[in-house]
Scaffold this motif. Structure first.
Motif, short mmCIF file in Angstrom:
data_model
loop_
_atom_site.label_atom_id
_atom_site.label_comp_id
_atom_site.label_asym_id
_atom_site.label_seq_id
_atom_site.Cartn_x
_atom_site.Cartn_y
_atom_site.Cartn_z
N GLY A 29 0.79 -1.22 0.00
CA GLY A 29 0.00 0.00 0.00
C GLY A 29 0.83 1.27 0.00
N VAL A 30 2.14 1.19 -0.24
CA VAL A 30 3.01 2.36 -0.31
C VAL A 30 3.83 2.27 -1.59
N ASP A 31 4.50 3.36 -1.93
CA ASP A 31 5.39 3.35 -3.09
C ASP A 31 6.65 2.55 -2.79
N VAL A 32 7.14 1.86 -3.81
CA VAL A 32 8.33 1.01 -3.66
C VAL A 32 9.33 1.37 -4.76
N SER A 33 10.57 1.56 -4.35
CA SER A 33 11.66 1.81 -5.30
C SER A 33 12.77 0.79 -5.03
N LEU A 34 13.39 0.31 -6.09
CA LEU A 34 14.47 -0.66 -5.99
C LEU A 34 15.77 0.01 -6.40
N ILE A 35 16.79 -0.11 -5.55
CA ILE A 35 18.09 0.49 -5.80
C ILE A 35 19.13 -0.61 -5.86
N SER A 36 19.90 -0.62 -6.94
CA SER A 36 20.97 -1.60 -7.12
C SER A 36 22.22 -0.87 -7.58
N GLY A 37 23.32 -1.11 -6.86
CA GLY A 37 24.56 -0.43 -7.23
C GLY A 37 24.44 1.07 -7.21
N HIS A 38 23.73 1.62 -6.21
CA HIS A 38 23.53 3.06 -6.06
C HIS A 38 22.84 3.67 -7.28
N LYS A 39 21.91 2.90 -7.83
CA LYS A 39 21.14 3.38 -8.97
C LYS A 39 19.71 2.89 -8.82
N VAL A 40 18.75 3.77 -9.07
CA VAL A 40 17.34 3.40 -9.01
C VAL A 40 17.01 2.61 -10.27
N VAL A 41 16.67 1.33 -10.11
CA VAL A 41 16.41 0.47 -11.26
C VAL A 41 14.93 0.27 -11.50
N ALA A 42 14.09 0.54 -10.50
CA ALA A 42 12.64 0.39 -10.67
C ALA A 42 11.96 1.19 -9.57
N THR A 43 10.81 1.78 -9.88
CA THR A 43 10.08 2.56 -8.88
C THR A 43 8.64 2.73 -9.29
#
Length: 401
Positions: A196-210
């Motif tokens: 029920g909240v926003d989700v962001s994925l960070i890999s290698g200090h880079k936002v890869v999905a949000t």
């Protein structure tokens, strides 16, 4: 007296300003703490909702990997050096296609690793065979079923790893099979729907999905550490402007006020984190609205004090001039008139009344009546005499016995 009144007004303005600023800053700190506390409760609820979902998905993925890896025909297709071949990879993909494993989802990657060589099947791309592939070193030595997160060619994956079965059940396994589930947009949307909240994925200090809007995603710090709270984004819009075209943003005195409050969670690897975020600008809108009202009242009160200090009339303004003229009239000069302009209302009434009395006295004055000689007591002196106990006793009427 007037100067003292002005000083008092300036002191009052300063005290009101200081008290108002203290109220604004203390109120902003309390309001900010409340907004963050509400956001933390929402984020904690989101984490609690995600934990069983992630655990269930991980268990299902491991079950799928073990089911595919248990087919011994895969290792039978290895070459003489126990390296995976195209035939072995084809058999593994075929076995995966026949698998009915609810809850696991459809993997994006299938990898066979044995004796330092790897064969990879990836959805939408050609199969690949490598004698040595450092990207798959994350799988480690052959071990029991386990899950981990690894980045392969820039894409983070949740990997479910299981040892490959041998044709001879007594022989130790020589390789491993890994099913990879891309940690991309679909994964982020699934987590967002569950939490029920926003989700962001960070890999290698880079936002890869949000799932954040582009503007907010751009403000998200890619250096978020697992377990740490994150505030990002700018409070914007008319609600947070004090005055149009003035570069002052509300709420005043609220350090760290941002549009989003978030927490970073580990996803099984040191370089891959999920950032759960909630938008808290609505909570700050109420605080900013309250501050606008307080600032408007403070500005009005302080402005009034300053105007009165600079231009305001003393309630006794003009009274000394009227008293001086009255002194001269009392000494017999009936040609004088008291000024009636630029006086306080009360003193003006006195001046008008005095002028009327003088005019009547001049009109009815008898030629035989000599003017009052100079040196007679002034009005102030007469008033003081009239107020003395001796004068009051002398003026009292006699009472017959």
């Amino acid at each position: 007296m007037a100067d003292m009144s002005r000083i008092k007004l300036l002191i009052v303005a300063a005290v009101i300003g200081g008290a108002g600023w203290s109220y604004l800053t203390n109120g902003a700190q309390r309001g900010t703490a409340q907004v963050r506390a509400d956001a933390d409760r929402q984020l904690n609820a989101a984490k609690a909702a995600l934990a069983p979902d992630i655990e269930h998905a991980e268990a299902a993925q491991l079950a799928a990997a073990k089911a595919v890896a248990s087919d011994p025909v895969i290792t039978q297709a290895f070459d003489d050096q126990n390296h995976p071949t195209a035939a072995a990879l084809e058999m593994a993909v075929s076995s995966l296609g026949k698998l009915q494993q609810p809850g696991a989802g459809k993997p994006d990657l299938l990898v066979l690793v044995s004796h330092g060589a790897a064969a990879r099947y990836r959805v939408g791309s050609s199969n690949r065979f490598d004698k040595t592939d450092a990207a798959f070193n994350a799988l480690g030595p052959v071990a029991g079923p386990h899950a981990l997160v690894a980045t392969i060619e820039g894409t983070p994956y949740q990997l479910a790893v299981a040892p490959l079965a041998m044709a001879d059940p007594s022989a130790p396994p020589v390789g491993q099979l890994a099913l990879g589930y891309a940690l991309g947009e679909d994964f982020a949307r699934r987590l967002a729907a569950t939490s029920g909240v926003d989700v962001s994925l960070i890999s290698g200090h880079k936002v890869v999905a949000t799932t954040l809007p582009p503007v907010e995603a751009h403000a998200l710090p890619a250096s978020a550490r697992p377990g740490a709270s994150v505030d990002f984004g700018t409070l914007g819009g008319e609600a947070f402007g004090l005055v149009p075209n003035l570069p002052v943003r509300l709420p005043l005195g609220s350090a760290g006020a941002a549009a989003n409050h978030a927490v970073a969670l580990p996803l099984g690897g040191p370089d891959v984190v999920a950032v759960l975020s909630v938008r808290v600008s609505r909570g700050y809108e109420q605080l900013a609205g309250d501050q606008k009202l307080v600032i408007a009242w403070l500005a009005g009160i302080i402005a009034l004090c300053l105007i009165l200090a600079a231009f305001g009339s003393n309630p006794a303004k003009g009274l000394p001039q009227i008293a001086a003229i009255a002194d001269k009239i009392a000494q017999g000069d009936l040609t004088l008139r008291a000024p009636t302009e630029k006086l306080s209302p009360g003193v003006r009434r006195i001046a008008v009344a005095l002028n009327a009395i003088v005019a009547q006295a001049a009109a009815h004055r008898s030629a035989s009546t000599p003017p009052k000689p100079a040196g007679q007591p002034s009005v102030d002196a007469l008033l003081q005499q009239a107020a003395s106990p001796e004068a009051a006793a002398a003026a009292a009427p006699e009472v017959a016995p």
